[in-house]
Design a protein around this motif. Structure first.
Motif, PDB file in Angstrom:
ATOM      1  N   ALA A  82       0.813  -1.211   0.000  1.00 19.89           N
ATOM      2  CA  ALA A  82       0.000   0.000   0.000  1.00 19.89           C
ATOM      3  C   ALA A  82       0.847   1.262   0.000  1.00 19.89           C
ATOM      4  CB  ALA A  82      -0.925   0.002   1.211  1.00 19.89           C
ATOM      5  N   GLY A  83       2.150   1.133   0.174  1.00 14.28           N
ATOM      6  CA  GLY A  83       3.033   2.284   0.145  1.00 14.28           C
ATOM      7  C   GLY A  83       3.131   3.019   1.462  1.00 14.28           C
ATOM      8  N   PHE A  84       2.706   2.377   2.562  1.00 12.94           N
ATOM      9  CA  PHE A  84       2.813   3.025   3.869  1.00 12.94           C
ATOM     10  C   PHE A  84       4.217   2.924   4.453  1.00 12.94           C
ATOM     11  CE2 PHE A  84      -1.796   2.662   3.763  1.00 12.94           C
ATOM     12  CZ  PHE A  84      -2.183   3.865   4.322  1.00 12.94           C
ATOM     13  N   THR A  85       4.993   1.940   4.011  1.00 15.54           N
ATOM     14  CA  THR A  85       6.335   1.749   4.543  1.00 15.54           C
ATOM     15  C   THR A  85       7.200   1.094   3.489  1.00 15.54           C
ATOM     16  OG1 THR A  85       7.621   0.808   6.366  1.00 15.54           O
ATOM     17  CG2 THR A  85       5.816  -0.519   5.529  1.00 15.54           C
ATOM     18  N   SER A  86       8.502   1.068   3.740  1.00 15.47           N
ATOM     19  CA  SER A  86       9.446   0.473   2.797  1.00 15.47           C
ATOM     20  C   SER A  86       9.862  -0.910   3.263  1.00 15.47           C
ATOM     21  CB  SER A  86      10.678   1.377   2.660  1.00 15.47           C
ATOM     22  OG  SER A  86      11.334   1.510   3.906  1.00 15.47           O
ATOM     23  N   ASN A  87      10.364  -1.697   2.334  1.00 17.33           N
ATOM     24  CA  ASN A  87      10.815  -3.058   2.649  1.00 17.33           C
ATOM     25  C   ASN A  87      11.961  -3.044   3.643  1.00 17.33           C
ATOM     26  OD1 ASN A  87       9.022  -4.425   0.924  1.00 17.33           O
ATOM     27  ND2 ASN A  87      10.304  -3.956  -0.859  1.00 17.33           N
ATOM     28  N   ILE A  88      12.902  -2.130   3.469  1.00 15.38           N
ATOM     29  CA  ILE A  88      14.096  -2.110   4.313  1.00 15.38           C
ATOM     30  C   ILE A  88      13.728  -1.774   5.754  1.00 15.38           C
ATOM     31  CG2 ILE A  88      16.291  -0.933   4.706  1.00 15.38           C
ATOM     32  CD1 ILE A  88      16.569  -0.630   1.709  1.00 15.38           C
ATOM     33  N   LEU A  89      12.861  -0.779   5.942  1.00 17.93           N
ATOM     34  CA  LEU A  89      12.475  -0.430   7.310  1.00 17.93           C
ATOM     35  C   LEU A  89      11.697  -1.567   7.963  1.00 17.93           C
ATOM     36  CD1 LEU A  89      12.376   1.597   9.591  1.00 17.93           C
ATOM     37  CD2 LEU A  89      10.304   2.548   8.604  1.00 17.93           C
ATOM     38  N   LEU A  90      10.892  -2.275   7.184  1.00 10.81           N
ATOM     39  CA  LEU A  90      10.159  -3.417   7.738  1.00 10.81           C
ATOM     40  C   LEU A  90      11.121  -4.467   8.269  1.00 10.81           C
ATOM     41  CD1 LEU A  90       7.316  -4.656   8.119  1.00 10.81           C
ATOM     42  CD2 LEU A  90       7.613  -5.749   5.896  1.00 10.81           C
ATOM     43  N   ILE A  91      12.209  -4.722   7.556  1.00  4.97           N
ATOM     44  CA  ILE A  91      13.210  -5.685   8.007  1.00  4.97           C
ATOM     45  C   ILE A  91      13.902  -5.183   9.275  1.00  4.97           C
ATOM     46  CG2 ILE A  91      15.388  -6.819   7.385  1.00  4.97           C
ATOM     47  CD1 ILE A  91      14.456  -6.721   4.464  1.00  4.97           C
ATOM     48  N   ILE A  92      14.241  -3.893   9.302  1.00  2.00           N
ATOM     49  CA  ILE A  92      14.940  -3.329  10.458  1.00  2.00           C
ATOM     50  C   ILE A  92      14.071  -3.395  11.706  1.00  2.00           C
ATOM     51  CG2 ILE A  92      15.827  -1.170  11.420  1.00  2.00           C
ATOM     52  CD1 ILE A  92      16.847  -0.472   8.630  1.00  2.00           C
ATOM     53  N   VAL A  93      12.801  -3.023  11.596  1.00  4.26           N
ATOM     54  CA  VAL A  93      11.899  -3.053  12.749  1.00  4.26           C
ATOM     55  C   VAL A  93      11.687  -4.486  13.227  1.00  4.26           C
ATOM     56  CG1 VAL A  93       9.532  -2.601  13.499  1.00  4.26           C
ATOM     57  CG2 VAL A  93      10.753  -0.894  12.159  1.00  4.26           C
ATOM     58  N   ALA A  94      11.569  -5.418  12.291  1.00  2.43           N
ATOM     59  CA  ALA A  94      11.396  -6.826  12.670  1.00  2.43           C
ATOM     60  C   ALA A  94      12.622  -7.342  13.414  1.00  2.43           C
ATOM     61  CB  ALA A  94      11.122  -7.673  11.428  1.00  2.43           C
ATOM     62  N   LEU A  95      13.832  -6.985  12.953  1.00  2.00           N
ATOM     63  CA  LEU A  95      15.056  -7.399  13.641  1.00  2.00           C
ATOM     64  C   LEU A  95      15.137  -6.777  15.032  1.00  2.00           C
ATOM     65  CD1 LEU A  95      17.746  -7.277  10.782  1.00  2.00           C
ATOM     66  CD2 LEU A  95      16.879  -9.296  11.977  1.00  2.00           C
ATOM     67  N   SER A  96      14.744  -5.520  15.162  1.00  4.17           N
ATOM     68  CA  SER A  96      14.773  -4.863  16.470  1.00  4.17           C
ATOM     69  C   SER A  96      13.809  -5.536  17.443  1.00  4.17           C
ATOM     70  CB  SER A  96      14.411  -3.385  16.320  1.00  4.17           C
ATOM     71  OG  SER A  96      15.345  -2.718  15.499  1.00  4.17           O
ATOM     72  N   ALA A  97      12.623  -5.881  16.955  1.00  2.00           N
ATOM     73  CA  ALA A  97      11.649  -6.568  17.816  1.00  2.00           C
ATOM     74  C   ALA A  97      12.158  -7.946  18.206  1.00  2.00           C
ATOM     75  CB  ALA A  97      10.310  -6.672  17.099  1.00  2.00           C
ATOM     76  N   LEU A  98      12.774  -8.646  17.263  1.00  2.45           N
ATOM     77  CA  LEU A  98      13.310  -9.983  17.551  1.00  2.45           C
ATOM     78  C   LEU A  98      14.445  -9.901  18.561  1.00  2.45           C
ATOM     79  CD1 LEU A  98      13.091 -12.988  16.710  1.00  2.45           C
ATOM     80  CD2 LEU A  98      14.845 -12.519  14.995  1.00  2.45           C
ATOM     81  N   ALA A  99      15.278  -8.879  18.454  1.00  2.00           N
ATOM     82  CA  ALA A  99      16.419  -8.735  19.362  1.00  2.00           C
ATOM     83  C   ALA A  99      15.961  -8.469  20.793  1.00  2.00           C
ATOM     84  CB  ALA A  99      17.330  -7.612  18.884  1.00  2.00           C
ATOM     85  N   SER A 100      14.810  -7.826  20.980  1.00  2.00           N
ATOM     86  CA  SER A 100      14.340  -7.517  22.335  1.00  2.00           C
ATOM     87  C   SER A 100      13.911  -8.771  23.093  1.00  2.00           C
ATOM     88  CB  SER A 100      13.172  -6.529  22.269  1.00  2.00           C
ATOM     89  OG  SER A 100      12.035  -7.114  21.653  1.00  2.00           O
ATOM     90  N   PHE A 101      13.674  -9.879  22.386  1.00  2.00           N
ATOM     91  CA  PHE A 101      13.263 -11.120  23.041  1.00  2.00           C
ATOM     92  C   PHE A 101      14.441 -11.920  23.587  1.00  2.00           C
ATOM     93  CE2 PHE A 101       9.538 -10.498  20.254  1.00  2.00           C
ATOM     94  CZ  PHE A 101       8.532 -10.567  21.203  1.00  2.00           C
ATOM     95  N   THR A 102      15.668 -11.509  23.300  1.00  2.00           N
ATOM     96  CA  THR A 102      16.819 -12.292  23.734  1.00  2.00           C
ATOM     97  C   THR A 102      17.136 -12.095  25.217  1.00  2.00           C
ATOM     98  OG1 THR A 102      18.325 -10.518  23.067  1.00  2.00           O
ATOM     99  CG2 THR A 102      17.845 -12.225  21.434  1.00  2.00           C
ATOM    100  N   ALA A 103      16.603 -11.052  25.848  1.00  2.00           N
ATOM    101  CA  ALA A 103      16.861 -10.831  27.276  1.00  2.00           C
ATOM    102  C   ALA A 103      16.183 -11.929  28.089  1.00  2.00           C
ATOM    103  CB  ALA A 103      16.346  -9.467  27.703  1.00  2.00           C
ATOM    104  N   PRO A 104      16.924 -12.654  28.950  1.00  2.00           N
ATOM    105  CA  PRO A 104      16.308 -13.729  29.743  1.00  2.00           C
ATOM    106  C   PRO A 104      15.236 -13.237  30.702  1.00  2.00           C
ATOM    107  CG  PRO A 104      18.714 -13.887  29.774  1.00  2.00           C
ATOM    108  CD  PRO A 104      18.367 -12.567  29.176  1.00  2.00           C
ATOM    109  N   SER A 105      15.303 -11.962  31.103  1.00  2.00           N
ATOM    110  CA  SER A 105      14.335 -11.393  32.044  1.00  2.00           C
ATOM    111  C   SER A 105      13.206 -10.711  31.277  1.00  2.00           C
ATOM    112  CB  SER A 105      15.023 -10.385  32.977  1.00  2.00           C
ATOM    113  OG  SER A 105      14.067  -9.684  33.746  1.00  2.00           O
TER     114      SER A 105
END
Length: 510
Positions: free
Chosen positions: A395-418
């Protein structure tokens, strides 16, 4: 008002031989207690204390009156070990009742308020006509689920056991791990309306007396009407209640609590809660797991470094992208300029709005998946992420590259054991993202400096939050971001100032 107090002595079982009434006391001609001598006078008083509740039961047998809350006691034990045994006695006196009751925890009191409290906790009150005392026999309903795997702190190797809601069960699990008489257990009661039991555990000879006294002092300062969960007590004990960072660990793993006690920490158990408070705790310890000690040291070091890198990635990756596209095109490699331009050619929004929109969608999906039933939540997270992400790009609301970056950032936040530290990482991303959108890299560095200053100022029960890096304690670096072989981790961390510093002789490990 029922004041908070230590109840070590008062809740201990009393045997009939040690605590039976003396003959001289029974021969007193007048009543010095606040109890009447007749059940006809006592029964209305108890009904008034319980506000005429319908589950208060009163049974009378000759000169004995029995009071109890119907759903709080074990009916089978009442009939077999109390009423059944008393009926076999020739006469009902205080001595024969003590001799007849086949219950371990029996005591007597002339304090009606205390008797009411014990009845709420699952005791049966027995009153003999003409005796200004109430005999209390504890037969509570023992309803607790079986011990199961931890829900929020899973690990591949090591014990797969988690706490449940029973205070007695949780303490017994720790005693199974630490079979030593030096394990001290002190009881407290909190909440003028809930009267919640709290256990303070530490190992005498390892834990610092100053640390133990500091925790007791903080506990004695707390005056609340209710205490439902350990997370509430945790917030009352924080040194810095305005900080977003957790200053004590909430864990549901007995092995992690045992390891903390052996390092000189203090554990707080709250009745009805599956989480245990472990304190004091430092920032870097929230990225350590008990599983790190169950695997080889090079792998454990790699995983710890991975968690630290993932934390920085989750906080700063999206912000750096927004700052680069908004203010600092010159730092983008030339080979990436064309793909970036093509990806953003259809997006009508500035990078900041685009990033905030995607981050908000990710948080919505994460929260919805956590609140829904397990199977539905997993499906919601996976399908929702794919469908919404694909639709947003088309739909043109966002770019492919930013979608990948945000997904990686969200995935990285799950690595904290707490889990609590993972939530902190989720929140910190947003203010730094706004700083990057308005000030570029200057905003990112300004946010990082503010974050670092705040962490330096924090403490956990008086211990520095950034230890062992600030202040620098090089002897503790061998088991912080890196984990060296067991031979070099033979000393307890200086954070808790343990009375016994040496864990074992390093020459006898290998």
């Amino acid at each position: 008002m029922f004041k908070k107090r230590a109840i070590n002595k008062r809740l201990q079982p009393k045997s009939s031989l040690e605590n039976g009434p003396q003959t001289e006391e029974l021969a007193e001609p007048h009543n010095t207690s606040n109890l009447p001598l007749k059940s006809d006078d006592l029964t209305p008083m108890i009904h008034e204390k319980f506000n005429n509740t319908s589950d208060l039961k009163v049974k009378k047998y000759i000169n004995l009156t029995i009071y109890y809350i119907e759903n709080q006691i074990n009916q089978q034990e009442l009939n077999q070990n109390i009423i059944g045994k008393i009926k076999q006695a020739d006469e009902i006196t205080t001595e024969t009742v003590y001799a007849s009751i086949a219950i371990n925890e029996v005591e007597d009191t002339d304090d009606l308020s205390y008797a009411i409290l014990r009845m709420i906790k699952g005791s049966v009150a027995l009153f003999i006509e003409g005796t200004p005392k109430i005999i209390l026999a504890s037969i509570p309903v023992k309803e607790s689920r079986a011990l199961s795997r931890p829900e929020n702190e899973s690990q591949v190797t090591g014990p797969q056991l988690g706490f449940n809601e029973s205070l007695a069960t949780n303490v017994s699990v720790i005693r199974r791990y630490l079979s030593t008489p030096d394990l001290c257990n002190e009881f407290f009661v909190f909440g003028t309306r809930t009267n919640t039991a709290v256990s303070l555990l530490y190992i005498k000879g390892i834990a610092s007396e100053d640390l133990v006294n500091r925790v007791k002092h903080k506990l004695n300062q707390i005056e609340v009407d209710a205490l439902i969960d350990s997370s509430v007590l945790n917030q009352h004990l924080d040194d810095h209640s305005w900080s977003i960072f957790p200053q004590m660990l909430l864990t549901e793993r007995p092995d992690r609590v045992s390891d903390g006690l052996l390092n000189g920490k203090i554990a707080l158990f709250v009745d009805g809660s599956t989480n245990v408070i472990l304190c004091p705790f430092t920032f870097i310890e929230f990225f350590e797991s008990r599983e790190d000690y169950n695997i080889r040291w090079p792998i454990a070091t790699f995983i710890r470094l991975l968690r630290i890198v993932a934390m920085f990635l989750s906080i700063f990756f999206t912000s750096i992208y927004v700052a680069a596209l908004t203010f600092h095109y010159e730092i983008i490699p030339q080979a990436l300029l064309v793909p970036l331009g093509e990806s953003r050619s259809r997006v009508p929004f500035p990078p900041l709005f685009e990033a905030v929109l995607l981050e908000f969608i990710i948080e919505l999906l994460r929260e919805a998946g956590a609140r829904l039933p397990t199977k539905v939540g997993q499906t919601m997270g996976i399908v929702g992420g794919i469908v919404i992400g694909t639709a947003a790009v088309q739909a043109g609301f966002t770019s492919n590259i930013l979608l990948i970056i945000v997904a990686l950032s969200a995935l990285a936040s799950f690595t904290a054991p707490s889990y609590t530290m993972g939530n902190v990482i989720r929140i910190i991303r947003f203010p730094i993202l706004f700083m990057a959108g308005f000030l570029g890299f200057y905003g990112v560095m300004f946010g990082f400096c503010l974050l670092l200053i705040h962490l330096i100022r924090l403490s956990s029960l008086g211990a520095p939050y950034l230890s062992p890096f600030y202040p620098p304690r090089f002897q503790d670096w061998v088991d912080s971001v890196i984990r060296l072989p067991m031979k070099y981790t033979n000393k307890r961390p200086t954070l808790t100032r343990p009375a016994d510093v040496q864990k074992y002789d390093p020459d006898k490990v290998n």
